[in-house]
Design a protein around this motif. Sequence first.
Motif, PDB file in Angstrom:
ATOM      1  N   LEU A  95       0.796  -1.239   0.192  1.00 24.39           N
ATOM      2  CA  LEU A  95       0.020  -0.018  -0.045  1.00 24.39           C
ATOM      3  C   LEU A  95       0.708   1.295  -0.030  1.00 24.39           C
ATOM      4  N   ARG A  96       1.003   1.748  -1.145  1.00 25.36           N
ATOM      5  CA  ARG A  96       1.570   3.199  -1.265  1.00 25.36           C
ATOM      6  C   ARG A  96       0.673   4.419  -0.916  1.00 25.36           C
ATOM      7  N   MET A  97       0.853   4.972   0.163  1.00 24.81           N
ATOM      8  CA  MET A  97       0.412   6.276   0.668  1.00 24.81           C
ATOM      9  C   MET A  97       0.930   7.409   0.529  1.00 24.81           C
ATOM     10  N   ASN A  98       0.587   8.222  -0.313  1.00 27.35           N
ATOM     11  CA  ASN A  98       1.039   9.716  -0.655  1.00 27.35           C
ATOM     12  C   ASN A  98       0.090  10.647  -0.249  1.00 27.35           C
ATOM     13  N   SER A  99       0.494  11.883  -0.070  1.00 30.13           N
ATOM     14  CA  SER A  99      -0.252  12.838   0.441  1.00 30.13           C
ATOM     15  C   SER A  99      -1.045  12.692   1.729  1.00 30.13           C
ATOM     16  N   LEU A 100      -0.211  12.050   2.861  1.00 29.64           N
ATOM     17  CA  LEU A 100      -0.891  11.770   3.923  1.00 29.64           C
ATOM     18  C   LEU A 100      -1.407  12.952   4.844  1.00 29.64           C
ATOM     19  N   LYS A 101      -2.486  12.453   5.497  1.00 31.08           N
ATOM     20  CA  LYS A 101      -3.197  13.498   6.139  1.00 31.08           C
ATOM     21  C   LYS A 101      -3.186  12.972   7.691  1.00 31.08           C
ATOM     22  N   PRO A 102      -3.314  13.848   8.765  1.00 28.86           N
ATOM     23  CA  PRO A 102      -3.434  13.430   9.992  1.00 28.86           C
ATOM     24  C   PRO A 102      -4.645  12.580  10.317  1.00 28.86           C
ATOM     25  N   GLU A 103      -5.801  12.641   9.566  1.00 32.37           N
ATOM     26  CA  GLU A 103      -6.682  11.744   9.615  1.00 32.37           C
ATOM     27  C   GLU A 103      -6.530  10.183   9.066  1.00 32.37           C
ATOM     28  N   ASP A 104      -5.396  10.206   8.546  1.00 33.71           N
ATOM     29  CA  ASP A 104      -4.848   8.727   8.121  1.00 33.71           C
ATOM     30  C   ASP A 104      -4.388   8.242   9.253  1.00 33.71           C
ATOM     31  N   THR A 105      -4.091   8.607  10.374  1.00 34.27           N
ATOM     32  CA  THR A 105      -3.556   8.158  11.604  1.00 34.27           C
ATOM     33  C   THR A 105      -4.476   6.772  11.907  1.00 34.27           C
ATOM     34  N   ALA A 106      -3.823   5.799  12.031  1.00 36.70           N
ATOM     35  CA  ALA A 106      -4.747   4.522  12.509  1.00 36.70           C
ATOM     36  C   ALA A 106      -3.590   3.477  12.461  1.00 36.70           C
ATOM     37  N   VAL A 107      -4.156   2.193  12.862  1.00 35.42           N
ATOM     38  CA  VAL A 107      -3.427   0.849  13.099  1.00 35.42           C
ATOM     39  C   VAL A 107      -3.862   0.467  11.614  1.00 35.42           C
ATOM     40  N   TYR A 108      -3.002   0.047  10.829  1.00 33.45           N
ATOM     41  CA  TYR A 108      -3.430  -0.399   9.401  1.00 33.45           C
ATOM     42  C   TYR A 108      -3.113  -2.010   9.509  1.00 33.45           C
ATOM     43  N   LEU A 109      -4.224  -2.897   9.238  1.00 35.40           N
ATOM     44  CA  LEU A 109      -4.299  -4.255   9.207  1.00 35.40           C
ATOM     45  C   LEU A 109      -4.357  -4.966   7.931  1.00 35.40           C
ATOM     46  N   CYS A 110      -3.550  -5.913   7.662  1.00 32.83           N
ATOM     47  CA  CYS A 110      -3.500  -6.535   6.314  1.00 32.83           C
ATOM     48  C   CYS A 110      -4.457  -7.502   6.406  1.00 32.83           C
ATOM     49  N   HIS A 111      -5.085  -7.955   5.338  1.00 36.33           N
ATOM     50  CA  HIS A 111      -6.141  -8.979   5.177  1.00 36.33           C
ATOM     51  C   HIS A 111      -5.816  -9.758   3.815  1.00 36.33           C
ATOM     52  N   VAL A 112      -6.088 -11.169   4.117  1.00 36.67           N
ATOM     53  CA  VAL A 112      -5.628 -11.918   3.226  1.00 36.67           C
ATOM     54  C   VAL A 112      -6.970 -13.038   3.006  1.00 36.67           C
ATOM     55  N   ARG A 113      -7.484 -13.327   1.705  1.00 35.45           N
ATOM     56  CA  ARG A 113      -8.758 -14.167   1.507  1.00 35.45           C
ATOM     57  C   ARG A 113      -8.051 -15.248   0.849  1.00 35.45           C
ATOM     58  N   LEU A 114      -7.920 -16.493   1.046  1.00 39.13           N
ATOM     59  CA  LEU A 114      -7.224 -17.472   0.422  1.00 39.13           C
ATOM     60  C   LEU A 114      -7.836 -18.847   0.363  1.00 39.13           C
ATOM     61  N   TYR A 115      -7.384 -19.854  -0.510  1.00 38.90           N
ATOM     62  CA  TYR A 115      -7.805 -20.761  -0.764  1.00 38.90           C
ATOM     63  C   TYR A 115      -6.696 -21.851   0.246  1.00 38.90           C
TER      64      TYR A 115
END
Length: 121
Positions: free
Chosen positions: A80-100
Amino acid sequence: QVQLVESGGGLAQPGGSLRLSCAASGSFISINTMGWYRQAPGKQRELVAFITSSSRTNYADSVKGRFTISRDNAKNTVYLRMNSLKPEDTAVYLCHVRLYERNYYLLSDYWGQGTQVTVSS
């Protein structure tokens, strides 16, 4: 079992950039969808972006035009490339994978432990 290892979080200034990575490893047949969610203090978890096995992408309105999701199927990794970050982007970011995992009849969901992204001057 499947493990997800996230990296790339940290502190950025408003207007800055960060890149998150999430690598999947373990025993599975193939990955269907990979994505990122985020959760800020006192708020519900929300979808940021996801990418399908055919590279179709979807973004939350709040990040469209600023964030880019991509995947490397050979490495079982989503970025995840995040550009032009804003203060409201502050958070814990969690990866999710759906797989066979064991066969092509049942999809399984896995979550990373989360990586903190803080946008502040």
